[in-house]
Design a protein around this motif. Structure first.
Motif, PDB file in Angstrom:
ATOM      1  N   PHE A  74       0.828  -1.200   0.000  1.00 43.22           N
ATOM      2  CA  PHE A  74       0.000   0.000   0.000  1.00 43.22           C
ATOM      3  C   PHE A  74       0.867   1.257   0.000  1.00 43.22           C
ATOM      4  CE2 PHE A  74      -1.992   3.504   2.280  1.00 43.22           C
ATOM      5  CZ  PHE A  74      -3.122   3.710   1.507  1.00 43.22           C
ATOM      6  N   ALA A  75       1.893   1.287   0.837  1.00 43.40           N
ATOM      7  CA  ALA A  75       2.776   2.460   0.896  1.00 43.40           C
ATOM      8  C   ALA A  75       3.438   2.706  -0.454  1.00 43.40           C
ATOM      9  CB  ALA A  75       3.826   2.268   1.989  1.00 43.40           C
ATOM     10  N   ARG A  76       3.848   1.625  -1.125  1.00 39.19           N
ATOM     11  CA  ARG A  76       4.483   1.755  -2.439  1.00 39.19           C
ATOM     12  C   ARG A  76       3.501   2.303  -3.459  1.00 39.19           C
ATOM     13  NH1 ARG A  76       8.821   3.052  -3.635  1.00 39.19           N
ATOM     14  NH2 ARG A  76       7.604   4.559  -4.808  1.00 39.19           N
ATOM     15  N   TRP A  77       2.285   1.764  -3.460  1.00 34.87           N
ATOM     16  CA  TRP A  77       1.289   2.222  -4.435  1.00 34.87           C
ATOM     17  C   TRP A  77       0.853   3.662  -4.166  1.00 34.87           C
ATOM     18  CZ3 TRP A  77      -2.856  -1.544  -6.701  1.00 34.87           C
ATOM     19  CH2 TRP A  77      -2.219  -2.566  -7.394  1.00 34.87           C
ATOM     20  N   LEU A  78       0.733   4.058  -2.908  1.00 39.75           N
ATOM     21  CA  LEU A  78       0.391   5.443  -2.601  1.00 39.75           C
ATOM     22  C   LEU A  78       1.491   6.375  -3.094  1.00 39.75           C
ATOM     23  CD1 LEU A  78      -1.451   7.529  -1.203  1.00 39.75           C
ATOM     24  CD2 LEU A  78      -0.213   7.074   0.917  1.00 39.75           C
ATOM     25  N   ALA A  79       2.756   5.996  -2.865  1.00 33.41           N
ATOM     26  CA  ALA A  79       3.879   6.813  -3.338  1.00 33.41           C
ATOM     27  C   ALA A  79       3.899   6.872  -4.860  1.00 33.41           C
ATOM     28  CB  ALA A  79       5.194   6.245  -2.804  1.00 33.41           C
TER      29      ALA A  79
ATOM     30  N   PRO B 139      -4.085  11.848  -3.657  1.00 32.90           N
ATOM     31  CA  PRO B 139      -4.073  10.385  -3.579  1.00 32.90           C
ATOM     32  C   PRO B 139      -4.364   9.839  -2.194  1.00 32.90           C
ATOM     33  CG  PRO B 139      -1.831  11.235  -3.638  1.00 32.90           C
ATOM     34  CD  PRO B 139      -2.743  12.409  -3.878  1.00 32.90           C
ATOM     35  N   HIS B 140      -4.322  10.706  -1.175  1.00 38.56           N
ATOM     36  CA  HIS B 140      -4.572  10.269   0.199  1.00 38.56           C
ATOM     37  C   HIS B 140      -6.039  10.352   0.586  1.00 38.56           C
ATOM     38  CE1 HIS B 140      -4.398  14.541   0.212  1.00 38.56           C
ATOM     39  NE2 HIS B 140      -4.427  14.690   1.518  1.00 38.56           N
TER      40      HIS B 140
ATOM     41  N   GLY C 185     -28.358  -1.296   9.696  1.00 36.64           N
ATOM     42  CA  GLY C 185     -27.635  -1.946   8.616  1.00 36.64           C
ATOM     43  C   GLY C 185     -27.678  -1.215   7.297  1.00 36.64           C
ATOM     44  N   LEU C 186     -28.235   0.003   7.271  1.00 39.61           N
ATOM     45  CA  LEU C 186     -28.309   0.771   6.030  1.00 39.61           C
ATOM     46  C   LEU C 186     -26.952   1.421   5.755  1.00 39.61           C
ATOM     47  CD1 LEU C 186     -31.799   2.442   6.505  1.00 39.61           C
ATOM     48  CD2 LEU C 186     -31.229   0.429   5.144  1.00 39.61           C
ATOM     49  N   PRO C 187     -26.422   1.284   4.536  1.00 41.46           N
ATOM     50  CA  PRO C 187     -25.065   1.755   4.257  1.00 41.46           C
ATOM     51  C   PRO C 187     -25.007   3.239   3.948  1.00 41.46           C
ATOM     52  CG  PRO C 187     -25.962   0.715   2.307  1.00 41.46           C
ATOM     53  CD  PRO C 187     -26.999   0.574   3.387  1.00 41.46           C
ATOM     54  N   ASP C 188     -23.817   3.787   4.101  1.00 47.93           N
ATOM     55  CA  ASP C 188     -23.539   5.177   3.742  1.00 47.93           C
ATOM     56  C   ASP C 188     -22.072   5.251   3.336  1.00 47.93           C
ATOM     57  OD1 ASP C 188     -23.969   7.834   3.298  1.00 47.93           O
ATOM     58  OD2 ASP C 188     -24.644   8.296   5.329  1.00 47.93           O
ATOM     59  N   VAL C 189     -21.726   6.226   2.523  1.00 45.24           N
ATOM     60  CA  VAL C 189     -20.344   6.360   2.062  1.00 45.24           C
ATOM     61  C   VAL C 189     -20.046   7.831   1.849  1.00 45.24           C
ATOM     62  CG1 VAL C 189     -20.896   6.114  -0.400  1.00 45.24           C
ATOM     63  CG2 VAL C 189     -18.636   5.442   0.431  1.00 45.24           C
ATOM     64  N   ARG C 190     -18.777   8.196   2.060  1.00 42.70           N
ATOM     65  CA  ARG C 190     -18.334   9.574   1.849  1.00 42.70           C
ATOM     66  C   ARG C 190     -16.824   9.555   1.624  1.00 42.70           C
ATOM     67  NH1 ARG C 190     -19.508   6.781   5.995  1.00 42.70           N
ATOM     68  NH2 ARG C 190     -21.189   8.062   6.806  1.00 42.70           N
ATOM     69  N   ILE C 191     -16.277  10.681   1.176  1.00 41.47           N
ATOM     70  CA  ILE C 191     -14.844  10.804   0.954  1.00 41.47           C
ATOM     71  C   ILE C 191     -14.213  11.451   2.187  1.00 41.47           C
ATOM     72  CG2 ILE C 191     -13.031  11.741  -0.525  1.00 41.47           C
ATOM     73  CD1 ILE C 191     -14.827   9.728  -1.929  1.00 41.47           C
ATOM     74  N   VAL C 192     -13.156  10.830   2.701  1.00 40.06           N
ATOM     75  CA  VAL C 192     -12.412  11.373   3.834  1.00 40.06           C
ATOM     76  C   VAL C 192     -10.925  11.288   3.521  1.00 40.06           C
ATOM     77  CG1 VAL C 192     -14.212  10.735   5.493  1.00 40.06           C
ATOM     78  CG2 VAL C 192     -12.327   9.157   5.043  1.00 40.06           C
ATOM     79  N   MET C 193     -10.107  11.788   4.420  1.00 38.71           N
ATOM     80  CA  MET C 193      -8.670  11.803   4.218  1.00 38.71           C
ATOM     81  C   MET C 193      -8.004  10.762   5.098  1.00 38.71           C
ATOM     82  SD  MET C 193      -6.050  15.049   4.488  1.00 38.71           S
ATOM     83  CE  MET C 193      -6.114  15.185   6.279  1.00 38.71           C
ATOM     84  N   LEU C 194      -7.040  10.062   4.528  1.00 39.17           N
ATOM     85  CA  LEU C 194      -6.244   9.110   5.292  1.00 39.17           C
ATOM     86  C   LEU C 194      -5.282   9.876   6.190  1.00 39.17           C
ATOM     87  CD1 LEU C 194      -5.368   6.091   5.691  1.00 39.17           C
ATOM     88  CD2 LEU C 194      -3.615   6.542   3.953  1.00 39.17           C
ATOM     89  N   HIS C 195      -5.288   9.556   7.489  1.00 38.48           N
ATOM     90  CA  HIS C 195      -4.405  10.230   8.428  1.00 38.48           C
ATOM     91  C   HIS C 195      -3.147   9.423   8.725  1.00 38.48           C
ATOM     92  CE1 HIS C 195      -7.125  13.512  10.294  1.00 38.48           C
ATOM     93  NE2 HIS C 195      -7.534  13.223   9.068  1.00 38.48           N
ATOM     94  N   GLY C 196      -3.148   8.149   8.390  1.00 38.19           N
ATOM     95  CA  GLY C 196      -1.970   7.327   8.628  1.00 38.19           C
ATOM     96  C   GLY C 196      -2.294   5.872   8.367  1.00 38.19           C
ATOM     97  N   ALA C 197      -1.244   5.062   8.263  1.00 41.57           N
ATOM     98  CA  ALA C 197      -1.412   3.622   8.115  1.00 41.57           C
ATOM     99  C   ALA C 197      -0.174   2.962   8.711  1.00 41.57           C
ATOM    100  CB  ALA C 197      -1.589   3.228   6.648  1.00 41.57           C
ATOM    101  N   ASP C 198      -0.377   2.117   9.697  1.00 43.50           N
ATOM    102  CA  ASP C 198       0.738   1.439  10.362  1.00 43.50           C
ATOM    103  C   ASP C 198       0.219   0.140  10.967  1.00 43.50           C
ATOM    104  OD1 ASP C 198      -0.629   2.228  12.688  1.00 43.50           O
ATOM    105  OD2 ASP C 198       0.646   3.977  12.998  1.00 43.50           O
ATOM    106  N   GLU C 199       0.953  -0.400  11.931  1.00 41.24           N
ATOM    107  CA  GLU C 199       0.569  -1.690  12.509  1.00 41.24           C
ATOM    108  C   GLU C 199      -0.787  -1.635  13.224  1.00 41.24           C
ATOM    109  OE1 GLU C 199       2.701   0.693  15.525  1.00 41.24           O
ATOM    110  OE2 GLU C 199       3.122   0.130  13.441  1.00 41.24           O
ATOM    111  N   ARG C 200      -1.272  -0.439  13.555  1.00 44.14           N
ATOM    112  CA  ARG C 200      -2.583  -0.316  14.204  1.00 44.14           C
ATOM    113  C   ARG C 200      -3.715  -0.301  13.200  1.00 44.14           C
ATOM    114  NH1 ARG C 200      -1.271   5.139  17.138  1.00 44.14           N
ATOM    115  NH2 ARG C 200      -0.502   5.406  15.000  1.00 44.14           N
TER     116      ARG C 200
END
Length: 227
Positions: A44-49, A59-60, A71-86
């Motif tokens: 993922f880190a490689r593809w984001l870069a 791209p973030h 159970g009714l779905p919803d979707v929106r655009i947000v910003m990625l704040h980080g990605a790690d072991e958590r």
């Protein structure tokens, strides 16, 4: 004389005229799943870069899908704040619609789309709220505008008038500039710990490459999927 109204577009004709992955602007690169890493995060880190280097705007940003208590779905655009072991991280107010959804059903899905490379990444898993001090640190590391938006508050609430928003926003901007460590108590940082991550690479012959990482025990199983 009143100007003539613009004619309504023919939606079906417009859709038929649009192209996907125009070779003039899209670079469909080869992707060999056999050479992919054992875990999804490094890929993922490689593809984001790669997407950022290829000129993909924002791209973030990602789609965040949640479901309410029924159970009714919803979707929106947000910003990625980080990605790690958590996990993959994003933030919002706890009282917002998505915050309410996550309180009722703490499970979500993410989707990244980078058309400049014909790539997608899909992530889904359980979501947990980070400790308040982590959310405060995350917010204070962001821009003055981000803090002002958080301090404006009332996200997803009914707005009585544009003037109400203007007053609240002006006060929030003044506070953010004069006291940049002001806390926004309802601002919450969430971590999505994935149990499944899929990488999709488009192909001009429609022989798209799909690689799914599926969590099994303490590790990951890699599986190729039909397009």
């Amino acid at each position: 004389m009143q100007p003539e109204p613009e004619p309504e577009p023919d939606l079906h004709e417009l859709l038929r005229s649009l192209r996907v992955w125009d070779p003039a602007v899209t670079d469909l690169r080869p992707f060999d799943p056999e050479r992919a890493p054992a875990e999804p995060l490094p890929l993922f880190a490689r593809w984001l870069a790669d997407a950022a280097a290829a000129g993909q705007p924002e791209p973030h940003t990602m789609s965040l899908a949640t479901a309410d208590a029924d159970g009714l779905p919803d979707v929106r655009i947000v910003m990625l704040h980080g990605a790690d072991e958590r996990g993959w991280s994003f933030a919002t107010h706890a009282h917002s619609r998505k915050g309410g959804h996550l309180a009722a059903r703490p499970y979500a899905a993410l989707a990244f789309y980078w058309p400049v490379l014909g790539r997608q990444v899909r992530v889904r898993g359980r979501v947990t709220a980070a400790p308040p001090e982590e959310a405060r640190a995350d917010l204070q590391a962001r821009s003055t505008g981000a803090l002002a938006a958080a301090l404006t508050g009332h996200q997803s609430g009914v707005l009585s008038s544009p003037e109400e928003l203007r007053r609240a926003s002006e006060a929030a901007w003044e506070k953010a500039r004069s006291a940049p460590t002001t806390p926004a108590p309802s601002w919450t940082l969430y971590h999505l710990d994935p149990d499944e991550v899929e990488f999709f690479q488009g192909d001009a012959q429609r022989r798209h490459v799909r690689l799914r990482y599926r969590r099994e025990g303490e590790g990951w199983v890699r599986e190729s999927l039909w397009p």
